[in-house]
Design a protein around this motif. Structure first.
Motif, mmCIF file in Angstrom:
data_model
loop_
_atom_site.group_PDB
_atom_site.id
_atom_site.type_symbol
_atom_site.label_atom_id
_atom_site.label_comp_id
_atom_site.label_asym_id
_atom_site.label_seq_id
_atom_site.Cartn_x
_atom_site.Cartn_y
_atom_site.Cartn_z
ATOM 1 N N GLY A 7 0.829 -1.188 0.000
ATOM 2 C CA GLY A 7 0.000 0.000 0.000
ATOM 3 C C GLY A 7 0.867 1.241 0.000
ATOM 4 N N VAL A 8 0.316 2.349 -0.457
ATOM 5 C CA VAL A 8 1.097 3.566 -0.668
ATOM 6 C C VAL A 8 0.828 4.589 0.439
ATOM 7 C CG1 VAL A 8 1.447 5.540 -2.221
ATOM 8 C CG2 VAL A 8 1.194 3.225 -3.168
ATOM 9 N N ARG A 9 1.928 5.184 0.944
ATOM 10 C CA ARG A 9 1.893 6.282 1.889
ATOM 11 C C ARG A 9 2.898 7.322 1.388
ATOM 12 N NH1 ARG A 9 -0.790 3.976 5.647
ATOM 13 N NH2 ARG A 9 -0.782 5.797 7.016
ATOM 14 N N VAL A 10 2.715 8.577 1.761
ATOM 15 C CA VAL A 10 3.610 9.637 1.280
ATOM 16 C C VAL A 10 3.907 10.619 2.407
ATOM 17 C CG1 VAL A 10 3.944 11.496 -0.399
ATOM 18 C CG2 VAL A 10 2.631 9.462 -1.058
ATOM 19 N N HIS A 11 5.217 10.957 2.571
ATOM 20 C CA HIS A 11 5.613 12.156 3.309
ATOM 21 C C HIS A 11 5.501 13.302 2.309
ATOM 22 C CE1 HIS A 11 7.427 9.387 6.165
ATOM 23 N NE2 HIS A 11 7.983 10.368 6.870
ATOM 24 N N GLY A 12 4.599 14.238 2.508
ATOM 25 C CA GLY A 12 4.404 15.255 1.494
ATOM 26 C C GLY A 12 4.196 16.653 2.038
ATOM 27 N N ASN A 13 4.773 17.641 1.356
ATOM 28 C CA ASN A 13 4.499 19.058 1.625
ATOM 29 C C ASN A 13 4.834 19.466 3.052
ATOM 30 O OD1 ASN A 13 3.006 18.166 -0.758
ATOM 31 N ND2 ASN A 13 2.054 20.177 -0.777
ATOM 32 N N GLN A 14 5.932 18.923 3.579
ATOM 33 C CA GLN A 14 6.349 19.304 4.930
ATOM 34 C C GLN A 14 7.088 20.640 4.934
ATOM 35 O OE1 GLN A 14 9.183 16.733 6.924
ATOM 36 N NE2 GLN A 14 9.009 17.842 8.854
ATOM 37 N N CYS A 26 2.027 20.545 5.529
ATOM 38 C CA CYS A 26 2.162 21.887 6.111
ATOM 39 C C CYS A 26 2.028 22.996 5.074
ATOM 40 C CB CYS A 26 3.516 22.011 6.804
ATOM 41 S SG CYS A 26 3.765 20.803 8.116
ATOM 42 N N HIS A 27 2.357 22.690 3.818
ATOM 43 C CA HIS A 27 2.309 23.684 2.744
ATOM 44 C C HIS A 27 1.303 23.194 1.697
ATOM 45 C CE1 HIS A 27 5.980 25.975 3.982
ATOM 46 N NE2 HIS A 27 6.210 24.834 4.611
ATOM 47 N N THR A 28 0.075 23.655 1.799
ATOM 48 C CA THR A 28 -0.978 23.220 0.880
ATOM 49 C C THR A 28 -1.771 24.424 0.396
ATOM 50 O OG1 THR A 28 -2.521 22.843 2.722
ATOM 51 C CG2 THR A 28 -1.214 20.949 1.978
ATOM 52 N N ASP A 29 -2.506 24.224 -0.704
ATOM 53 C CA ASP A 29 -3.362 25.283 -1.233
ATOM 54 C C ASP A 29 -4.744 24.718 -1.528
ATOM 55 O OD1 ASP A 29 -3.093 23.830 -3.613
ATOM 56 O OD2 ASP A 29 -1.661 25.241 -4.503
ATOM 57 N N ASP A 30 -5.611 25.543 -2.059
ATOM 58 C CA ASP A 30 -6.991 25.124 -2.309
ATOM 59 C C ASP A 30 -7.058 23.939 -3.265
ATOM 60 O OD1 ASP A 30 -7.944 27.079 -0.628
ATOM 61 O OD2 ASP A 30 -8.514 28.471 -2.233
ATOM 62 N N ALA A 31 -6.165 23.906 -4.256
ATOM 63 C CA ALA A 31 -6.172 22.788 -5.210
ATOM 64 C C ALA A 31 -5.835 21.474 -4.498
ATOM 65 C CB ALA A 31 -5.182 23.052 -6.345
ATOM 66 N N ASP A 32 -4.895 21.523 -3.561
ATOM 67 C CA ASP A 32 -4.573 20.327 -2.774
ATOM 68 C C ASP A 32 -5.775 19.887 -1.950
ATOM 69 O OD1 ASP A 32 -1.852 20.268 -3.610
ATOM 70 O OD2 ASP A 32 -1.347 21.766 -2.088
ATOM 71 N N HIS A 33 -6.448 20.846 -1.320
ATOM 72 C CA HIS A 33 -7.599 20.508 -0.477
ATOM 73 C C HIS A 33 -8.730 19.921 -1.305
ATOM 74 C CE1 HIS A 33 -6.009 23.953 2.276
ATOM 75 N NE2 HIS A 33 -5.224 22.905 2.282
ATOM 76 N N GLU A 34 -8.954 20.488 -2.462
ATOM 77 C CA GLU A 34 -10.014 19.968 -3.341
ATOM 78 C C GLU A 34 -9.690 18.552 -3.804
ATOM 79 O OE1 GLU A 34 -10.323 22.804 -6.476
ATOM 80 O OE2 GLU A 34 -11.034 24.427 -5.158
ATOM 81 N N ALA A 35 -8.425 18.300 -4.133
ATOM 82 C CA ALA A 35 -8.025 16.966 -4.576
ATOM 83 C C ALA A 35 -8.181 15.951 -3.448
ATOM 84 C CB ALA A 35 -6.588 16.993 -5.085
ATOM 85 N N LEU A 36 -7.760 16.325 -2.252
ATOM 86 C CA LEU A 36 -7.890 15.416 -1.111
ATOM 87 C C LEU A 36 -9.351 15.147 -0.779
ATOM 88 C CD1 LEU A 36 -5.065 16.851 1.166
ATOM 89 C CD2 LEU A 36 -5.179 14.502 0.295
ATOM 90 N N ALA A 37 -10.164 16.178 -0.799
ATOM 91 C CA ALA A 37 -11.575 16.024 -0.451
ATOM 92 C C ALA A 37 -12.301 15.109 -1.431
ATOM 93 C CB ALA A 37 -12.251 17.389 -0.395
#
Length: 392
Positions: free
Chosen positions: A225-232, A254-265
Protein backbone atom coordinates in the motif's frame (compact mmCIF):
# COMPACT_ATOMS: atom_id res chain seq x y z
CA UNK A 1 -11.96 -17.15 26.34
CA UNK A 2 -12.47 -14.39 28.90
CA UNK A 3 -15.47 -12.10 29.14
CA UNK A 4 -15.01 -8.57 30.49
CA UNK A 5 -17.47 -5.81 31.33
CA UNK A 6 -16.19 -2.24 31.51
CA UNK A 7 -19.03 -0.44 33.26
CA UNK A 8 -19.97 2.75 35.11
CA UNK A 9 -18.50 4.82 32.27
CA UNK A 10 -19.50 8.47 32.67
CA UNK A 11 -18.75 9.40 29.04
CA UNK A 12 -17.98 6.83 26.34
CA UNK A 13 -16.47 7.95 23.03
CA UNK A 14 -17.32 5.23 20.51
CA UNK A 15 -16.59 6.96 17.14
CA UNK A 16 -19.49 4.85 15.85
CA UNK A 17 -21.26 6.94 13.20
CA UNK A 18 -24.23 4.59 13.16
CA UNK A 19 -25.24 5.82 16.62
CA UNK A 20 -25.97 9.28 15.18
CA UNK A 21 -24.57 10.98 18.26
CA UNK A 22 -22.20 13.46 16.71
CA UNK A 23 -18.71 12.93 15.37
CA UNK A 24 -17.58 10.92 18.39
CA UNK A 25 -20.72 8.86 18.98
CA UNK A 26 -20.73 9.77 22.68
CA UNK A 27 -22.79 7.73 25.14
CA UNK A 28 -23.29 8.48 28.83
CA UNK A 29 -23.74 6.05 31.72
CA UNK A 30 -22.30 3.44 29.38
CA UNK A 31 -20.69 0.01 29.40
CA UNK A 32 -18.68 -2.12 26.98
CA UNK A 33 -19.05 -5.90 26.94
CA UNK A 34 -15.98 -7.79 25.68
CA UNK A 35 -15.49 -11.44 24.86
CA UNK A 36 -12.19 -12.99 23.85
CA UNK A 37 -10.64 -9.59 23.16
CA UNK A 38 -13.46 -8.37 20.90
CA UNK A 39 -16.26 -5.89 21.60
CA UNK A 40 -19.56 -7.75 21.84
CA UNK A 41 -21.94 -5.00 22.88
CA UNK A 42 -21.91 -1.29 23.67
CA UNK A 43 -24.81 0.04 25.70
CA UNK A 44 -26.04 1.53 28.95
CA UNK A 45 -24.32 0.54 32.15
CA UNK A 46 -27.63 -0.30 33.82
CA UNK A 47 -28.76 -2.55 30.95
CA UNK A 48 -25.52 -4.55 30.94
CA UNK A 49 -24.92 -4.56 34.70
CA UNK A 50 -26.37 -8.02 35.27
CA UNK A 51 -24.45 -9.70 32.43
CA UNK A 52 -22.44 -12.64 33.81
CA UNK A 53 -18.74 -12.09 33.01
CA UNK A 54 -15.34 -13.32 34.15
CA UNK A 55 -14.10 -9.84 35.02
CA UNK A 56 -15.53 -6.40 35.73
CA UNK A 57 -13.68 -3.11 35.34
CA UNK A 58 -15.37 -0.20 37.09
CA UNK A 59 -14.64 3.10 35.31
CA UNK A 60 -15.90 5.05 38.32
CA UNK A 61 -17.74 7.57 36.17
CA UNK A 62 -14.64 8.47 34.14
CA UNK A 63 -14.38 9.02 30.40
CA UNK A 64 -13.47 6.07 28.18
CA UNK A 65 -12.47 6.22 24.53
CA UNK A 66 -10.88 3.99 21.87
CA UNK A 67 -7.16 3.45 22.11
CA UNK A 68 -5.16 5.94 20.07
CA UNK A 69 -3.99 4.80 16.65
CA UNK A 70 -0.52 6.02 15.63
CA UNK A 71 -0.26 5.96 11.85
CA UNK A 72 3.21 7.54 11.49
CA UNK A 73 6.32 6.67 13.49
CA UNK A 74 10.04 5.99 13.02
CA UNK A 75 11.06 3.80 15.95
CA UNK A 76 13.90 1.78 14.38
CA UNK A 77 16.96 3.88 15.09
CA UNK A 78 20.03 4.27 17.23
CA UNK A 79 21.86 7.32 18.50
CA UNK A 80 20.81 10.71 19.81
CA UNK A 81 20.11 14.02 18.08
CA UNK A 82 19.46 16.25 21.07
CA UNK A 83 22.31 18.57 20.02
CA UNK A 84 20.55 19.10 16.68
CA UNK A 85 17.36 19.99 18.55
CA UNK A 86 19.20 22.47 20.77
CA UNK A 87 20.76 24.06 17.68
CA UNK A 88 17.33 24.48 16.08
CA UNK A 89 15.99 26.09 19.22
CA UNK A 90 18.97 28.46 19.06
CA UNK A 91 17.92 29.55 15.60
CA UNK A 92 19.41 27.15 13.07
CA UNK A 93 16.87 26.06 10.40
CA UNK A 94 15.71 22.48 9.97
CA UNK A 95 16.77 20.60 6.84
CA UNK A 96 16.21 16.95 5.92
CA UNK A 97 19.95 16.16 6.01
CA UNK A 98 19.98 15.51 9.75
CA UNK A 99 18.62 12.05 8.98
CA UNK A 100 22.14 11.01 7.95
CA UNK A 101 23.30 11.27 11.58
CA UNK A 102 20.78 8.62 12.57
CA UNK A 103 21.62 6.59 9.47
CA UNK A 104 25.22 6.09 10.59
CA UNK A 105 24.24 5.17 14.16
CA UNK A 106 21.52 2.76 13.03
CA UNK A 107 23.80 0.93 10.61
CA UNK A 108 26.32 0.45 13.44
CA UNK A 109 23.72 -0.88 15.90
CA UNK A 110 23.03 -4.57 16.48
CA UNK A 111 19.71 -6.24 15.72
CA UNK A 112 19.13 -6.60 19.46
CA UNK A 113 19.72 -2.89 20.06
CA UNK A 114 17.29 -1.91 17.30
CA UNK A 115 14.57 -4.26 18.55
CA UNK A 116 15.07 -3.04 22.12
CA UNK A 117 14.58 0.56 21.02
CA UNK A 118 11.36 -0.33 19.21
CA UNK A 119 10.10 -2.18 22.30
CA UNK A 120 11.01 0.74 24.59
CA UNK A 121 9.16 3.30 22.51
CA UNK A 122 6.19 1.04 21.79
CA UNK A 123 5.78 0.55 25.54
CA UNK A 124 6.04 4.32 26.00
CA UNK A 125 3.28 4.78 23.42
CA UNK A 126 1.12 2.23 25.23
CA UNK A 127 1.47 3.96 28.61
CA UNK A 128 0.02 7.06 26.97
CA UNK A 129 -2.96 5.28 25.48
CA UNK A 130 -1.79 4.19 22.03
CA UNK A 131 -2.86 0.65 21.22
CA UNK A 132 -2.00 0.46 17.51
CA UNK A 133 1.33 1.67 16.08
CA UNK A 134 2.66 1.94 12.53
CA UNK A 135 6.46 1.94 12.20
CA UNK A 136 8.74 2.80 9.27
CA UNK A 137 12.20 1.69 8.26
CA UNK A 138 14.41 4.24 6.53
CA UNK A 139 17.48 4.66 8.73
CA UNK A 140 19.31 1.73 7.11
CA UNK A 141 19.16 2.33 3.37
CA UNK A 142 21.02 -0.78 2.29
CA UNK A 143 19.18 -3.99 1.51
CA UNK A 144 20.54 -5.69 4.63
CA UNK A 145 19.90 -2.73 6.93
CA UNK A 146 16.37 -2.18 5.65
CA UNK A 147 15.71 -5.90 6.21
CA UNK A 148 16.99 -5.57 9.77
CA UNK A 149 14.90 -2.47 10.33
CA UNK A 150 11.70 -4.04 9.06
CA UNK A 151 12.22 -7.10 11.25
CA UNK A 152 12.85 -4.90 14.29
CA UNK A 153 9.69 -2.90 13.54
CA UNK A 154 7.64 -6.09 13.32
CA UNK A 155 8.74 -7.21 16.78
CA UNK A 156 6.93 -4.41 18.58
CA UNK A 157 4.43 -2.67 16.30
CA UNK A 158 1.32 -3.48 14.28
CA UNK A 159 1.93 -1.98 10.83
CA UNK A 160 5.30 -1.98 9.04
CA UNK A 161 6.31 0.45 6.29
CA UNK A 162 9.29 0.34 3.93
CA UNK A 163 10.75 3.87 3.80
CA UNK A 164 13.96 3.11 1.93
CA UNK A 165 13.52 6.42 0.08
CA UNK A 166 13.93 8.59 3.18
CA UNK A 167 16.90 10.65 1.98
CA UNK A 168 19.72 9.86 -0.43
CA UNK A 169 22.46 8.08 1.60
CA UNK A 170 26.04 9.42 1.53
CA UNK A 171 27.41 6.67 -0.69
CA UNK A 172 25.07 7.91 -3.43
CA UNK A 173 25.95 11.59 -3.10
CA UNK A 174 25.34 13.34 -6.42
CA UNK A 175 23.68 10.19 -7.80
CA UNK A 176 20.15 10.35 -6.50
CA UNK A 177 18.68 8.72 -9.60
CA UNK A 178 21.08 5.81 -9.11
CA UNK A 179 19.81 5.45 -5.55
CA UNK A 180 16.21 5.48 -6.77
CA UNK A 181 17.12 2.69 -9.20
CA UNK A 182 18.74 0.78 -6.31
CA UNK A 183 15.58 1.10 -4.24
CA UNK A 184 13.38 -0.02 -7.14
CA UNK A 185 15.60 -2.84 -8.43
CA UNK A 186 17.04 -4.19 -5.18
CA UNK A 187 15.33 -3.00 -2.02
CA UNK A 188 11.69 -3.29 -3.00
CA UNK A 189 11.96 -6.83 -4.48
CA UNK A 190 13.94 -8.11 -1.50
CA UNK A 191 12.16 -6.25 1.32
CA UNK A 192 8.50 -6.01 0.26
CA UNK A 193 7.60 -9.33 1.87
CA UNK A 194 8.46 -7.86 5.28
CA UNK A 195 6.23 -4.78 5.00
CA UNK A 196 2.65 -3.79 4.33
CA UNK A 197 3.33 -0.26 3.06
CA UNK A 198 5.74 1.71 0.86
CA UNK A 199 6.54 5.34 1.73
CA UNK A 200 8.76 8.11 0.35
CA UNK A 201 9.91 11.55 1.51
CA UNK A 202 8.73 13.76 -1.36
CA UNK A 203 10.47 16.98 -0.45
CA UNK A 204 13.35 19.32 -1.27
CA UNK A 205 16.56 17.75 -0.02
CA UNK A 206 15.02 14.30 -0.47
CA UNK A 207 13.09 13.08 -3.57
CA UNK A 208 11.20 15.03 -6.20
CA UNK A 209 7.79 14.07 -7.55
CA UNK A 210 9.06 11.95 -10.44
CA UNK A 211 11.56 10.08 -8.27
CA UNK A 212 8.91 9.58 -5.58
CA UNK A 213 6.41 8.27 -8.13
CA UNK A 214 8.95 5.76 -9.41
CA UNK A 215 9.56 4.39 -5.90
CA UNK A 216 5.89 4.26 -4.93
CA UNK A 217 4.84 2.56 -8.15
CA UNK A 218 7.51 -0.09 -7.63
CA UNK A 219 6.15 -0.72 -4.15
CA UNK A 220 2.59 -0.90 -5.43
CA UNK A 221 3.63 -3.45 -8.07
CA UNK A 222 5.13 -5.51 -5.25
CA UNK A 223 1.77 -5.48 -3.44
CA UNK A 224 2.46 -2.72 -0.92
CA UNK A 225 0.00 0.00 0.00
CA UNK A 226 1.10 3.57 -0.67
CA UNK A 227 1.89 6.28 1.89
CA UNK A 228 3.61 9.64 1.28
CA UNK A 229 5.61 12.16 3.31
CA UNK A 230 4.40 15.25 1.49
CA UNK A 231 4.50 19.06 1.62
CA UNK A 232 6.35 19.30 4.93
CA UNK A 233 8.94 21.96 4.08
CA UNK A 234 7.58 23.30 0.82
CA UNK A 235 4.77 22.93 -1.68
CA UNK A 236 6.56 19.81 -2.92
CA UNK A 237 3.81 18.18 -4.97
CA UNK A 238 3.51 15.29 -2.54
CA UNK A 239 -0.18 15.85 -1.90
CA UNK A 240 -1.13 15.71 -5.56
CA UNK A 241 1.10 12.65 -6.07
CA UNK A 242 -0.56 10.87 -3.14
CA UNK A 243 -4.01 11.50 -4.62
CA UNK A 244 -2.84 10.46 -8.10
CA UNK A 245 -1.60 7.10 -6.77
CA UNK A 246 -4.52 6.50 -4.41
CA UNK A 247 -2.33 6.64 -1.32
CA UNK A 248 -3.91 5.73 2.00
CA UNK A 249 -2.39 8.84 3.57
CA UNK A 250 -0.22 11.86 2.86
CA UNK A 251 1.55 13.05 5.99
CA UNK A 252 2.80 16.44 7.25
CA UNK A 253 0.81 18.59 4.72
CA UNK A 254 2.16 21.89 6.11
CA UNK A 255 2.31 23.68 2.74
CA UNK A 256 -0.98 23.22 0.88
CA UNK A 257 -3.36 25.28 -1.23
CA UNK A 258 -6.99 25.12 -2.31
CA UNK A 259 -6.17 22.79 -5.21
CA UNK A 260 -4.57 20.33 -2.77
CA UNK A 261 -7.60 20.51 -0.48
CA UNK A 262 -10.01 19.97 -3.34
CA UNK A 263 -8.03 16.97 -4.58
CA UNK A 264 -7.89 15.42 -1.11
CA UNK A 265 -11.57 16.02 -0.45
CA UNK A 266 -12.49 14.26 -3.69
CA UNK A 267 -10.27 11.25 -2.86
CA UNK A 268 -9.96 8.53 -0.24
CA UNK A 269 -6.52 9.80 0.81
CA UNK A 270 -6.29 10.90 4.44
CA UNK A 271 -4.27 14.01 5.33
CA UNK A 272 -2.27 13.14 8.45
CA UNK A 273 -1.03 16.12 10.44
CA UNK A 274 2.02 15.69 12.68
CA UNK A 275 2.02 18.75 14.95
CA UNK A 276 4.78 17.38 17.20
CA UNK A 277 7.20 17.69 14.29
CA UNK A 278 6.18 21.27 13.58
CA UNK A 279 6.47 22.13 17.28
CA UNK A 280 9.97 20.62 17.42
CA UNK A 281 11.24 22.21 14.20
CA UNK A 282 9.41 25.55 14.40
CA UNK A 283 8.01 24.69 10.98
CA UNK A 284 4.66 26.17 9.98
CA UNK A 285 1.68 24.19 11.24
CA UNK A 286 -0.75 22.66 8.73
CA UNK A 287 -3.98 24.54 8.10
CA UNK A 288 -6.13 21.73 9.42
CA UNK A 289 -9.13 24.02 9.90
CA UNK A 290 -9.13 24.93 6.23
CA UNK A 291 -8.68 21.31 5.18
CA UNK A 292 -11.52 20.03 7.34
CA UNK A 293 -13.83 22.82 6.18
CA UNK A 294 -13.00 21.79 2.59
CA UNK A 295 -14.09 18.21 3.30
CA UNK A 296 -10.66 16.61 3.82
CA UNK A 297 -10.35 13.69 6.24
CA UNK A 298 -7.67 14.66 8.78
CA UNK A 299 -5.82 12.26 11.07
CA UNK A 300 -3.27 13.07 13.77
CA UNK A 301 0.04 11.28 14.38
CA UNK A 302 2.94 11.85 16.77
CA UNK A 303 5.71 11.06 14.23
CA UNK A 304 8.04 9.75 16.92
CA UNK A 305 11.58 9.97 15.55
CA UNK A 306 14.95 10.99 16.99
CA UNK A 307 15.42 14.17 15.01
CA UNK A 308 12.25 16.18 14.61
CA UNK A 309 9.52 14.84 16.90
CA UNK A 310 10.89 12.76 19.75
CA UNK A 311 7.52 12.25 21.43
CA UNK A 312 5.20 9.29 21.80
CA UNK A 313 2.38 11.36 23.30
CA UNK A 314 -0.74 11.56 21.17
CA UNK A 315 -2.48 13.49 23.98
CA UNK A 316 0.20 16.17 23.54
CA UNK A 317 -0.44 16.18 19.79
CA UNK A 318 -4.19 16.45 20.37
CA UNK A 319 -3.60 19.53 22.53
CA UNK A 320 -1.33 21.05 19.85
CA UNK A 321 -3.90 20.32 17.14
CA UNK A 322 -6.61 22.12 19.11
CA UNK A 323 -4.46 25.11 20.03
CA UNK A 324 -2.30 25.56 16.92
CA UNK A 325 -4.18 23.85 14.06
CA UNK A 326 -7.60 25.22 15.12
CA UNK A 327 -9.21 21.79 15.26
CA UNK A 328 -12.10 21.30 17.67
CA UNK A 329 -11.49 18.93 20.56
CA UNK A 330 -13.84 16.40 18.98
CA UNK A 331 -12.04 16.61 15.62
CA UNK A 332 -8.65 16.14 17.28
CA UNK A 333 -9.74 13.15 19.37
CA UNK A 334 -11.36 11.58 16.31
CA UNK A 335 -8.19 12.26 14.29
CA UNK A 336 -5.98 10.42 16.80
CA UNK A 337 -8.32 7.41 17.00
CA UNK A 338 -10.67 6.72 14.08
CA UNK A 339 -8.67 9.04 11.82
CA UNK A 340 -5.44 7.17 12.46
CA UNK A 341 -7.24 3.90 11.78
CA UNK A 342 -8.58 5.26 8.49
CA UNK A 343 -5.07 6.40 7.52
CA UNK A 344 -3.99 2.77 7.99
CA UNK A 345 -7.10 1.43 6.25
CA UNK A 346 -8.03 -0.40 9.42
CA UNK A 347 -11.69 -0.88 10.34
CA UNK A 348 -11.06 -3.06 13.42
CA UNK A 349 -9.49 -0.38 15.63
CA UNK A 350 -10.19 3.27 16.47
CA UNK A 351 -13.94 2.64 16.87
CA UNK A 352 -15.68 0.90 19.76
CA UNK A 353 -18.41 -1.17 18.13
CA UNK A 354 -19.35 -4.87 18.09
CA UNK A 355 -16.83 -6.98 16.21
CA UNK A 356 -13.88 -4.62 16.70
CA UNK A 357 -10.78 -5.24 18.76
CA UNK A 358 -11.42 -4.25 22.36
CA UNK A 359 -8.84 -1.47 22.65
CA UNK A 360 -9.86 1.32 25.01
CA UNK A 361 -8.41 3.84 27.40
CA UNK A 362 -9.82 5.16 30.63
CA UNK A 363 -9.05 8.72 31.65
CA UNK A 364 -8.58 10.18 35.09
CA UNK A 365 -11.10 12.78 33.97
CA UNK A 366 -14.84 13.03 33.29
CA UNK A 367 -14.56 14.03 29.61
CA UNK A 368 -12.36 13.57 26.54
CA UNK A 369 -12.12 17.38 26.44
CA UNK A 370 -9.59 17.17 29.27
CA UNK A 371 -7.03 15.78 26.81
CA UNK A 372 -6.70 19.31 25.40
CA UNK A 373 -7.97 21.20 28.46
CA UNK A 374 -5.19 19.82 30.68
CA UNK A 375 -2.14 19.62 28.37
CA UNK A 376 0.89 17.80 29.71
CA UNK A 377 -1.03 16.10 32.52
CA UNK A 378 -0.84 12.27 32.59
CA UNK A 379 -4.57 11.57 32.29
CA UNK A 380 -4.40 7.99 31.00
CA UNK A 381 -5.45 5.84 33.95
CA UNK A 382 -6.03 2.43 32.37
CA UNK A 383 -5.17 1.02 28.95
CA UNK A 384 -6.97 -2.08 27.67
CA UNK A 385 -5.72 -3.83 24.53
CA UNK A 386 -7.62 -6.78 23.08
CA UNK A 387 -9.70 -6.89 26.26
CA UNK A 388 -6.79 -7.06 28.72
CA UNK A 389 -5.40 -4.24 30.88
CA UNK A 390 -1.79 -3.59 29.88
CA UNK A 391 -0.74 -3.40 33.53
CA UNK A 392 -1.12 -7.18 33.78
Amino acid sequence: MESVLVHNIGELVTNDATLERGLLGVLTDAAVLINDGVVVEVGSSSALAATPVDRRIDAGGAAVLPGFVESHSHLVFAGDRSAEFAARMAGEPYAAGGIRTTLAATRAASDRELAANVARLAEEYARQGTTTVECKSGYGQTVDDEHRSLHAAATGTDEVTLLAAHVCPPEFDGRIDDYVAYVVDKMVPQCAQDARWIDVFCERGAFDVDQSRTVLQAGARAGLGVRVHGNQLSHSGGVQLAVELGAASVDHVCHTDDADHEALAASDTVATVLPGADFSTRNRYPDARRMIDAGVTVAIGADCNPGTSYTTSLPFCIALAVRELRMTVDEAVWGATAGGAQALQRSDVGVLRPGNRADLIMLGAPSHTHLAYRPGVPLIRTVVRSGRPLSE
